[in-house]
Design an enzyme around this catalytic site. Sequence first.
Site, mmCIF file in Angstrom:
data_model
loop_
_atom_site.group_PDB
_atom_site.id
_atom_site.type_symbol
_atom_site.label_atom_id
_atom_site.label_comp_id
_atom_site.label_asym_id
_atom_site.label_seq_id
_atom_site.Cartn_x
_atom_site.Cartn_y
_atom_site.Cartn_z
ATOM 1 N N TYR A 163 0.832 -1.202 0.000
ATOM 2 C CA TYR A 163 0.000 0.000 0.000
ATOM 3 C C TYR A 163 0.866 1.251 0.000
ATOM 4 O O TYR A 163 1.850 1.323 0.731
ATOM 5 C CB TYR A 163 -0.881 0.025 1.259
ATOM 6 C CG TYR A 163 -1.761 1.242 1.292
ATOM 7 C CD1 TYR A 163 -2.980 1.237 0.623
ATOM 8 C CD2 TYR A 163 -1.365 2.403 1.939
ATOM 9 C CE1 TYR A 163 -3.783 2.365 0.613
ATOM 10 C CE2 TYR A 163 -2.162 3.531 1.930
ATOM 11 C CZ TYR A 163 -3.369 3.503 1.270
ATOM 12 O OH TYR A 163 -4.163 4.616 1.268
ATOM 13 N N TRP A 165 1.442 5.674 -1.519
ATOM 14 C CA TRP A 165 1.226 6.783 -2.446
ATOM 15 C C TRP A 165 2.364 6.980 -3.427
ATOM 16 O O TRP A 165 2.323 7.888 -4.241
ATOM 17 C CB TRP A 165 0.931 8.062 -1.667
ATOM 18 C CG TRP A 165 -0.544 8.223 -1.506
ATOM 19 C CD1 TRP A 165 -1.390 7.351 -0.874
ATOM 20 C CD2 TRP A 165 -1.354 9.279 -2.030
ATOM 21 N NE1 TRP A 165 -2.677 7.815 -0.962
ATOM 22 C CE2 TRP A 165 -2.690 9.004 -1.655
ATOM 23 C CE3 TRP A 165 -1.090 10.436 -2.749
ATOM 24 C CZ2 TRP A 165 -3.752 9.830 -1.995
ATOM 25 C CZ3 TRP A 165 -2.159 11.266 -3.078
ATOM 26 C CH2 TRP A 165 -3.467 10.960 -2.708
HETATM 27 N N1 LIG Z 1 -2.610 8.068 12.335
HETATM 28 C C1 LIG Z 1 -2.861 8.195 11.046
HETATM 29 N N2 LIG Z 1 -2.252 7.384 10.153
HETATM 30 C C2 LIG Z 1 -2.530 7.500 8.846
HETATM 31 C C3 LIG Z 1 -3.432 8.479 8.371
HETATM 32 C C4 LIG Z 1 -4.056 9.335 9.330
HETATM 33 O O1 LIG Z 1 -4.871 10.225 8.991
HETATM 34 N N3 LIG Z 1 -3.735 9.175 10.638
HETATM 35 N N4 LIG Z 1 -3.712 8.565 7.029
HETATM 36 C C5 LIG Z 1 -3.609 7.336 6.283
HETATM 37 C C6 LIG Z 1 -3.757 7.568 4.851
HETATM 38 S S1 LIG Z 1 -5.215 8.300 4.359
HETATM 39 C C7 LIG Z 1 -2.852 7.165 3.940
HETATM 40 S S2 LIG Z 1 -3.252 7.286 2.278
HETATM 41 C C8 LIG Z 1 -1.568 6.566 4.347
HETATM 42 C C9 LIG Z 1 -0.398 7.024 3.463
HETATM 43 O O2 LIG Z 1 0.681 6.175 3.638
HETATM 44 P P1 LIG Z 1 1.801 6.026 2.483
HETATM 45 O O3 LIG Z 1 1.170 6.098 1.156
HETATM 46 O O4 LIG Z 1 2.590 4.812 2.812
HETATM 47 O O5 LIG Z 1 2.649 7.355 2.752
HETATM 48 P P2 LIG Z 1 3.741 8.072 1.868
HETATM 49 O O6 LIG Z 1 4.484 8.949 2.805
HETATM 50 O O7 LIG Z 1 3.127 8.730 0.688
HETATM 51 O O8 LIG Z 1 4.707 6.893 1.419
HETATM 52 C C10 LIG Z 1 5.107 6.662 0.110
HETATM 53 C C11 LIG Z 1 6.534 6.142 0.117
HETATM 54 O O9 LIG Z 1 6.878 5.800 -1.232
HETATM 55 C C12 LIG Z 1 8.170 6.323 -1.530
HETATM 56 N N5 LIG Z 1 8.217 6.539 -2.999
HETATM 57 C C13 LIG Z 1 7.874 7.650 -3.690
HETATM 58 N N6 LIG Z 1 8.040 7.440 -5.000
HETATM 59 C C14 LIG Z 1 8.494 6.184 -5.161
HETATM 60 C C15 LIG Z 1 8.835 5.392 -6.298
HETATM 61 O O10 LIG Z 1 8.744 5.822 -7.433
HETATM 62 N N7 LIG Z 1 9.261 4.121 -6.054
HETATM 63 C C16 LIG Z 1 9.378 3.610 -4.808
HETATM 64 N N8 LIG Z 1 9.800 2.358 -4.683
HETATM 65 N N9 LIG Z 1 9.065 4.343 -3.719
HETATM 66 C C17 LIG Z 1 8.612 5.607 -3.887
HETATM 67 C C18 LIG Z 1 8.274 7.587 -0.718
HETATM 68 O O11 LIG Z 1 9.647 7.941 -0.528
HETATM 69 C C19 LIG Z 1 7.543 7.183 0.568
HETATM 70 O O12 LIG Z 1 8.428 6.624 1.510
HETATM 71 O O13 LIG Z 1 -1.279 6.896 5.714
HETATM 72 C C20 LIG Z 1 -2.341 6.515 6.573
HETATM 73 N N10 LIG Z 1 -1.921 6.645 7.949
HETATM 74 N N1 LIG Z 2 -1.542 18.619 2.097
HETATM 75 C C1 LIG Z 2 -1.934 17.342 2.053
HETATM 76 N N2 LIG Z 2 -2.991 16.989 1.284
HETATM 77 C C2 LIG Z 2 -3.432 15.702 1.281
HETATM 78 C C3 LIG Z 2 -2.748 14.677 1.982
HETATM 79 C C4 LIG Z 2 -1.614 15.062 2.759
HETATM 80 O O1 LIG Z 2 -0.973 14.222 3.412
HETATM 81 N N3 LIG Z 2 -1.244 16.396 2.768
HETATM 82 N N4 LIG Z 2 -3.213 13.377 1.923
HETATM 83 C C5 LIG Z 2 -4.176 13.011 0.888
HETATM 84 C C6 LIG Z 2 -4.870 11.769 1.278
HETATM 85 S S1 LIG Z 2 -4.106 10.274 1.012
HETATM 86 C C7 LIG Z 2 -6.096 11.757 1.827
HETATM 87 S S2 LIG Z 2 -6.825 10.280 2.250
HETATM 88 C C8 LIG Z 2 -6.825 13.009 2.081
HETATM 89 C C9 LIG Z 2 -7.293 13.039 3.541
HETATM 90 O O2 LIG Z 2 -8.421 13.812 3.688
HETATM 91 P P1 LIG Z 2 -9.141 13.837 5.108
HETATM 92 O O3 LIG Z 2 -9.181 12.474 5.703
HETATM 93 O O4 LIG Z 2 -10.425 14.544 4.979
HETATM 94 O O5 LIG Z 2 -8.090 14.727 5.925
HETATM 95 P P2 LIG Z 2 -7.751 14.809 7.483
HETATM 96 O O6 LIG Z 2 -6.821 15.954 7.601
HETATM 97 O O7 LIG Z 2 -7.291 13.499 8.007
HETATM 98 O O8 LIG Z 2 -9.120 15.158 8.193
HETATM 99 C C10 LIG Z 2 -9.929 16.229 7.748
HETATM 100 C C11 LIG Z 2 -10.481 17.030 8.903
HETATM 101 O O9 LIG Z 2 -11.192 16.177 9.799
HETATM 102 C C12 LIG Z 2 -11.060 16.731 11.081
HETATM 103 N N5 LIG Z 2 -11.419 15.748 12.114
HETATM 104 C C13 LIG Z 2 -10.648 14.766 12.626
HETATM 105 N N6 LIG Z 2 -11.314 14.089 13.589
HETATM 106 C C14 LIG Z 2 -12.529 14.645 13.667
HETATM 107 C C15 LIG Z 2 -13.680 14.364 14.467
HETATM 108 O O10 LIG Z 2 -13.707 13.465 15.304
HETATM 109 N N7 LIG Z 2 -14.784 15.140 14.238
HETATM 110 C C16 LIG Z 2 -14.809 16.143 13.304
HETATM 111 N N8 LIG Z 2 -15.933 16.830 13.152
HETATM 112 N N9 LIG Z 2 -13.726 16.436 12.563
HETATM 113 C C17 LIG Z 2 -12.605 15.684 12.740
HETATM 114 C C18 LIG Z 2 -9.603 17.158 11.129
HETATM 115 O O11 LIG Z 2 -9.386 18.085 12.161
HETATM 116 C C19 LIG Z 2 -9.395 17.722 9.728
HETATM 117 O O12 LIG Z 2 -9.578 19.111 9.701
HETATM 118 O O13 LIG Z 2 -6.009 14.160 1.870
HETATM 119 C C20 LIG Z 2 -5.199 14.099 0.693
HETATM 120 N N10 LIG Z 2 -4.550 15.392 0.551
HETATM 121 MO MO LIG Z 3 -5.224 8.563 2.060
#
Ligand SMILES: Nc1nc2c(c(=O)[nH]1)N[C@H]1C(S)=C(S)[C@@H](COP(=O)(O)OP(=O)(O)OC[C@H]3O[C@@H](n4cnc5c(=O)[nH]c(N)nc54)[C@H](O)[C@@H]3O)O[C@H]1N2
Ligand SMILES: Nc1nc2c(c(=O)[nH]1)N[C@H]1C(S)=C(S)[C@@H](COP(=O)(O)OP(=O)(O)OC[C@H]3O[C@@H](n4cnc5c(=O)[nH]c(N)nc54)[C@H](O)[C@@H]3O)O[C@H]1N2
Ligand SMILES: [Mo]
Length: 825
Positions: A163, A165
Amino acid sequence: MKNNPFSPLSRRRFLQAGGALLAASSLDLLYMKSAVAQAVSQAMPLFSALRPASKGILTAAHWGAFEAIVDQGRMVSVQPVQDDPSPNELIEMAPWQVHADNRIKYPMVRKSWLEQGPGGGRDLRGRDEWVRVSWDKAISLVSNDIRRLQKAYGPSAIYAGSYGWKSTGTLHNSRALLGRMMNLAGGFLGYSGDYSTGAAQVIMSHVVGSMEVYEQQTSWPNVVAHAELVVLWGCNPQTTLKNSWNVPDHVGLEGIEALAKKGTRVISVDPIYTPTAKTLNAEWIAPEAYTDAAMILGIAHTLLTEKRHDEAFLKRYTVGFDKFRACLLGESDGTAKSADWASEICGVEAEKLRALAREMVSKRTMIMAGWGIQRQHHGEQPHWLLVTLAAMIGQIGLPGGGFGFSYHYSSGGSPTARGGILSGVSTGKAPANSPQSVPVARIADCLANPGKHIQFNGKDITYPDVKMVYVAGGNPFHHHQDTNNLLSAWQHPETIVVHEPYWTATAKHADIVLPCTTSYERNDMDMGGDYSQLYVFPMHQCVPPQHEARNDYDIFLAIAAQLGVEEAFSEGRDEMLWLKSLYDNMKAQARNAGVPLPPFSEFWQSGNYIRFPVPEENKNWVRFADFREDPLLNPLGTPSGKIEIFSRTVAEMNYADCPGLPGWLPPHEWHGSDAARKYPLSLNTAHPVNRLHSQLDNTPLRKKYAIGDREAILINPQDAAARGIQSGDVVRAFNERGQILVGASVTGDIRPGVVRISEGAWYDPLDATQPNTLCKNGNVNCLTFDIGSSQLAQGNCGHMAQLEIEKYRGAVPDNTAHALPAGVV
Ligand SMILES: Nc1nc2c(c(=O)[nH]1)N[C@H]1C(S)=C(S)[C@@H](COP(=O)(O)OP(=O)(O)OC[C@H]3O[C@@H](n4cnc5c(=O)[nH]c(N)nc54)[C@H](O)[C@@H]3O)O[C@H]1N2
Ligand SMILES: Nc1nc2c(c(=O)[nH]1)N[C@H]1C(S)=C(S)[C@@H](COP(=O)(O)OP(=O)(O)OC[C@H]3O[C@@H](n4cnc5c(=O)[nH]c(N)nc54)[C@H](O)[C@@H]3O)O[C@H]1N2
Ligand SMILES: [Mo]
């Protein structure tokens, strides 16, 4: 169902475009200065090349398309593309991505693994010595181990879901390429769902018949024109629209600006006063963390008891409201879910909830919900309840009304263009004996407990015995919950292979580390706008591969060659032939849509990008309008064809943690649980403004947000004062599961009782020999818990945990998160 949420390939790539794609619109022909571009424009009037000739090399990333300025083989600066309406400063980090000090330079193998073979010194992962090997040696070590495991155990022993990005690019998609190689090599264990919308995507498929979270939204122009009230429910588009899965079109940011300009009334329901709320001058309603389900019930109860709900809509378009009504009135359990009842749980005054109900029903109201509210225990409930609330209001399918669960993501609401879509390299056909996938966020549980049974959306899943973990393009040591639990589960497999450009914590905890190029070191292409499909961007190679880094593609090709499947992997194509075939396929689709494109060679040589026309009616598209117009002719993909406020399918699964009706189910940890006595603060892990998860944590951008060289923690002044903490202090945040160092930012922008530490700081253990050791950089997942949202969806609960904080009084240790492992050059 249009989408199958359980196919690993179903995610954003194949987004269903909403709206009929009919009339052509004339295109602005902008700058085309090069001779080729001019020739192209004369021959192909619909091919819109928008880039003036310049010294830069056009490429693209999750943070936007840009031109790289290269001087003597080094990327030195960048400039955004001409028509990015809201360029993102993250692009400025591209030179640092390429030339980072912590690039992995050579293939490396962990010493005990190399000397003792697979499984050697597993407990030393993360602190063993590293040995540099040649590429030939590295490729045979990996290939031999895949062959050994396939023979001894079959595909279920190899977890290659990987999994993550990764980077943009449809060819150099590390995850798809890994799957492609593994399928040819005999199959692998994959995953279902994702970390983003684990809970919502499964429940929505039962409630509205599609994942909903990845659907095109009522267009921004339509919302701006018609909405009288926008309710941002845990939704912060100004931050999260900066980046997207493909290349962002940033049209949603224009939408936010337009709302601000018009002065549309906005309410933000969020424990944090977000940047979006500030820009929109929104009224801030800050509930206690994780209590949204109760809050929505209180609003729904008000609508019902004041007879303001839309009976006709509920009758025609939904099933199960009678049962929900009984539940609201407390007929089933003796507790009416009144505004007063809700107020006790969510901490918002009852009168405010009643006022909110009255205002929402009296105006044209769009509820925009983010996904943080579902990355929680019982995370299925809030979105289900928001659909129910919107149905009671009765505006679903009307201009500017109803709900939208993807306005904050990628290009949700950016009108869909008419053209073609780049498909990616396919993972190929999975062999017939491929194992059933595991819900993605259960992976640590799976590694640690082979043979264990769990429930998942009505199915029984048995965890296989995983011997190899293969990661290419993801960072489990950041993304997975309860890092200390992951660390022990991580000791189960015999072999861990990681492809990475950088020495992340995941790379540091592997056995075999293969250095990869960044996307700026190879040629590729991607779409701009996940939902809008507005652009096709070429990603021209800017600099040569750094050090001994290789493209993921070439690494997998070399492994495929050793395993005797090279030809099937490459189909006889090299990089340019692959790009041409992906382009030609897209070009054929565009031609069928009446948008002629030039041949690939001209497109590539022109150095320009394509901008597809947007049909007028798509600019005004309304989600669910067809369903509203005729629910019999245009039914939803649910069993009843209607919105299922009550789902018989879910009810029959018999899960106590996700029954057939939505409601308030107290979560595993919250301010009302036992854990809160010892750990009174509730954690919010909102996505970082200046990163994409863990990506770019190792760049100078961190100067903007790091405090005391650690991840920041937002603390309300009341909570800070009670603990003698001031802005700038280094703070220890802790609970039973772990402890991290963070830097205090004391601010009234967060409600008392809640603290925010953004996800994505690289894990950096103080003493790797000690269990639950301090993370010096502030990786928030040291504090979260690793259980599924419910037996239905098994989504992650990353946005939830109780904790305590204290001023750190010891000598503050150096942050080594971005340092090379000891002894490595
Ligand atoms: N507590 C908490 N945990 C969360 C979340 C949260 O809201 N709270 N959010 C979750 C969500 S929504 C997501 S999507 C995940 C994201 O989790 P990830 O998608 O695992 O996060 P990234 O930091 O984007 O990791 C991508 C990795 O790929 C590497 N990479 C980039 N380009 C390439 C490439 O071309 N080849 C290879 N081999 N590697 C590459 C980057 O250096 C990086 O280390 O985290 C989740 N974890
Ligand atoms: N700059 C930036 N952009 C991104 C990403 C990133 O890492 N950085 N990640 C991308 C990815 S993979 C994803 S999945 C999306 C994530 O998109 P989201 O999951 O929507 O983003 P979050 O920041 O985790 O949460 C959005 C809002 O929910 C609020 N929130 C958290 N807990 C609660 C709660 O219990 N109640 C209420 N009412 N609100 C709450 C947080 O304070 C925050 O303002 O964003 C994408 N875009
Ligand atoms: Mo995500």
